[in-house]
Scaffold this active site. Structure first.
Site, short mmCIF file in Angstrom:
data_model
loop_
_atom_site.label_atom_id
_atom_site.label_comp_id
_atom_site.label_asym_id
_atom_site.label_seq_id
_atom_site.Cartn_x
_atom_site.Cartn_y
_atom_site.Cartn_z
N ASP A 8 42.62 50.05 38.37
CA ASP A 8 42.37 50.26 39.81
C ASP A 8 43.62 50.19 40.69
OD1 ASP A 8 40.13 49.45 38.43
OD2 ASP A 8 39.44 48.05 39.94
N GLN A 24 45.79 47.14 39.13
CA GLN A 24 45.34 46.26 38.07
C GLN A 24 46.06 46.64 36.80
OE1 GLN A 24 41.78 44.13 38.37
NE2 GLN A 24 43.28 43.79 39.99
N TRP A 32 41.13 46.37 27.93
CA TRP A 32 41.18 45.82 29.27
C TRP A 32 41.09 44.30 29.19
CZ3 TRP A 32 37.82 42.67 31.77
CH2 TRP A 32 37.98 42.55 33.15
N TRP A 67 41.31 40.10 40.48
CA TRP A 67 40.72 41.43 40.42
C TRP A 67 40.98 42.20 41.71
CZ3 TRP A 67 35.50 41.43 37.27
CH2 TRP A 67 35.79 41.01 35.95
#
Ligand code: DQQ
Length: 531
Positions: A8, A24, A32, A67
Site C-alpha cells: 500500500d 508498506q 507479506w 499498517w
C-alpha cells in the site's frame, strides 16, 4: 538478497515543494509480513530518493505492526495517522496512532516521532470489531472547525467507514453514525474521501465544501481486492455521505482501475492544484519467480483525477511530469486500418514506451449489436479476445509483442450498438502475454460510456514498462493496469503494433509513441535500506 515486497501507498503528500510517499514494505521476504513504513521523496513524482525507514513497530501501541495511514496538514504541519497492531489476546488488535516529524526543518522529514503521551489516539470501542478497524484517511475540517477522519471496518459482513471527530487532532470521539456503509461488501480497507470540483480539472483541498463540489468515496474491498468508488454528496451537518442515484453504479461503484490497483490513496497537491492518486499493483507471477527476481509489488504511475463533465465518474491521466522521460518520438500518419491489418510501430524501445493512439469513433451502424446479457466487461473481454474477429473492432495496440506475435499484450476497443446507443468495450488481453504458463494471465475489461457529441475519437494511451502496461481509454475514462512477463518480447526484442481485427475499416487519426528513459531512483548514501 532478501526479497523486497511493497504494497500500500501511505501518507502521500507535498511539503515545502517535496513530494513524500511512504509505503508498506514487507521485510519478511517472499510473503507479506513484518511491515515497516518505507519512505521516498521526489521533486517531480518521477525521480525518487529512498530514505531510511520512517517507522517500524516499536511501542506498545504498534508493537505488532505499523499498517496503512494518511497525512493531514494541521496549521501547515503534517501529522500522520496510521493503524498500529498491539499485543492482545485477541488476534490482530487494531488501534489508530499518530506520528509527527521530529524536525520540521529537515526538508526530507526523515525522522518521525510517535508521541507516547497520546498514542493510541483511537481505540476500537463501542463494539467495533478490533481486528477489522484500520486505515485512517486524511482528515478534513467541517464548517464547525472540528476535524473528521474516517476508518475502514465491517459490521458482520457489511462494509463500514466509521467517523471520528476531534478539536485538536489528538483526542477523538466516535460519531454515532458511520460516514457510509454498504450491505454485504465485507471489510472496507483503505477508505479515501475527497471533494472534486463540479467544473474543471482543478483539485481541491480535502476540507473544501460547498455547492460547486461533489464528493468521492473509495474503498478497497478486501474480499475482491479491487478499489471501488462512487460520486456523491457529503452533508457536513449530518456527516453522512450519500452516493448519487445517477452515478454509474456497478455492484459497489466504479473502479479506478479495471486491472490491478489496490489500497489506493489520493492527496491534494496545492502547488499544482491537482488531486493525485497513488495505487499499488501486485505481481501476476508465481512466488518462486518473485523470489528469483528479488522484488514484488509496485506503485503505479501517479495519476491526476478529476470529475468528468457529466458528473458521473472520474477521469484519470498520468501526471504530466512522466512526459519528461520521453526521448525519441515516432509517429504514424493518419490512415485507414483495414480489417485484419497489423502495422508495426518501428524505431522505438517498445519495452519501455509511452504510446498515444487515436481512432475515429466508428459509425454506429457499423457496430455489432450488443447482446443484453453482456453485462460483465471482464467476462466479455475474456470470451472475445483480440483474436476473435468482430465488426467494429477489436482495434488497438499489441504491446510487448514478440517478432512472430507468439507473445503479445493486446489492448483494444470493440464498439457495440446497444439500442441505438454506443457501448465501447475496452480490453487488456493478457492471455498471450507470455509463453511461461505459471503466470496469472487474466484478461481485464471495462465498459466506456461515450457520447458521440463529445467523444468523436477513441483515444488509447499505454505506458509500457517491461512488466507493466497501464492503459488509459478514451481520455482517461477507464484505466487498466496489467502485469505481464514476456519471455521473448523483452528489451530490444519487444515490438509494438497497431491492429484492427474487425471486418469494418477503422480510421486511425494519429499515433505518437516515445521511447522512455529510466527514472532516477537513488538510495541516499548512509540512508540505505538494509536487506
Ligand atoms: N494493507 C495494510 C492494511 C490494509 C491492507 C497492511 C490493504 O492496513 O488494510 O499492510 O492492502
Amino acid at each position: 538478497m532478501a526479497l523486497v515486497e511493497i504494497t500500500d501507498p501511505n501518507a502521500p503528500m507535498i511539503y515545502n515543494g517535496i513530494y513524500h510517499l511512504f509505503y508498506q514494505w514487507s521485510t519478511s521476504g517472499a510473503v507479506w509480513g513484518d511491515i515497516v513504513w518505507a519512505h521516498a521523496t521526489s521533486t517531480d513524482l518521477v525521480n525518487w530518493n529512498h530514505h531510511k525507514i520512517a517507522m517500524v513497530p516499536s511501542e506498545p501501541f504498534d508493537i505488532e505492526g505499523v499498517w496503512s495511514g494518511s497525512a493531514t496538514f494541521i496549521q501547515g504541519k503534517p501529522i500522520i495517522q496510521y493503524t498500529g497492531i498491539i499485543k492482545s489476546n485477541q488476534w490482530n488488535y487494531q488501534v489508530q496512532d499518530m506520528a509527527v516529524p521530529k524536525d520540521l526543518s529537515d526538508p526530507y522529514l526523515v525522522e518521525w516521532n510517535k508521541p507516547i503521551e497520546y498514542n493510541p489516539v483511537i481505540k476500537p470501542t463501542d463494539g467495533i470489531n478490533a481486528s477489522a478497524f484500520r486505515d485512517p484517511t486524511t482528515g478534513w475540517k467541517g464548517p464547525d472547525g472540528i476535524w473528521r477522519t474516517t476508518i475502514g471496518s465491517k459490521v458482520g459482513n457489511n462494509g463500514v467507514s466509521f467517523l471520528f471527530r476531534s478539536n485538536d487532532f489528538i483526542h477523538w470521539n466516535k460519531a454515532k453514525e458511520p460516514l457510509h456503509w454498504a450491505k454485504d461488501t465485507g471489510m472496507w480497507e483503505c477508505p479515501d474521501f475527497f471533494p472534486v470540483a463540479v467544473d474543471g480539472k482543478e483539485g481541491l483541498d480535502t476540507s473544501v465544501l460547498g455547492h460547486s463540489v461533489k464528493h468521492v468515496f473509495k474503498v478497497s474491498l478486501d474480499d475482491t481486492k479491487h478499489d471501488y468508488y462512487t460520486i456523491g454528496t457529503y452533508n457536513p451537518k449530518t456527516d453522512r455521505y450519500t452516493p448519487d442515484e445517477g452515478s454509474i453504479d456497478n455492484d459497489s461503484g466504479l473502479r479506478f482501475d479495471y486491472g490491478k490497483f489496490y489500497a489506493s490513496k489520493t492527496f491534494f497537491d496545492h502547488e499544482k492544484k491537482r488531486r493525485v492518486l497513488w495505487g499499488w499493483a501486485n505481481e501476476s507471477s508465481s512466488v518462486a519467480d518473485d523470489v528469483k527476481k528479488g522484488w514484488a509489488g509496485l506503485q503505479a504511475v501517479p495519476r491526476t483525477v478529476w470529475l468528468e463533465e457529466n458528473g458521473k465518474q472520474l477521469k484519470q491521466w498520468p501526471v504530466e511530469e512522466i512526459e519528461q522521460l520521453r526521448t525519441k518520438r515516432v509517429s504514424l500518419r493518419s490512415q485507414v486500418l483495414k480489417g485484419g491489418s497489423v502495422l508495426e510501430v518501428l524505431g522505438l524501445t517498445a519495452s519501455q514506451a509511452d504510446v498515444d493512439v487515436k481512432f475515429k469513433l466508428p459509425k454506429l451502424k457499423d457496430a455489432e449489436i450488443m447482446d443484453p446479457s453482456w453485462v460483465n466487461p471482464q467476462l466479455l473481454c475474456s470470451s472475445k479476445p483480440a483474436s476473435v474477429q468482430g465488426k467494429s473492432g477489436p482495434f488497438g495496440l499489441l504491446a510487448l509483442a514478440s517478432k512472430n506475435l507468439e507473445e503479445q499484450t493486446a489492448i483494444f476497443f470493440r464498439v457495440f450498438n446497444h439500442q441505438n446507443k454506443y457501448v465501447v468495450l475496452m480490453c487488456s488481453d493478457q492471455s498471450r502475454s507470455s509463453l511461461e504458463e505459471s503466470n496469472d494471465k487474466t484478461t481485464y475489461g471495462a465498459f466506456i460510456h461515450v457520447d458521440p457529441h463529445h467523444d468523436q475519437t477513441l483515444s488509447l494511451r499505454s505506458l509500457i514498462d517491461h512488466s507493466v502496461v497501464e492503459s488509459y481509454g478514451v481520455d482517461g475514462k477507464a484505466v487498466i493496469l496489467a502485469r505481464v512477463y514476456p519471455t521473448l518480447a523483452t528489451d530490444k526484442e519487444a515490438h509494438l503494433y497497431v491492429f484492427n481485427n474487425g471486418t469494418e475499416n477503422v480510421k486511425m487519426s494519429s499515433l505518437k509513441a516515445w521511447s522512455m528513459k529510466k527514472a532516477e531512483i537513488k538510495y541516499l548514501k548512509d540512508l540505505k535500506h538494509s536487506d
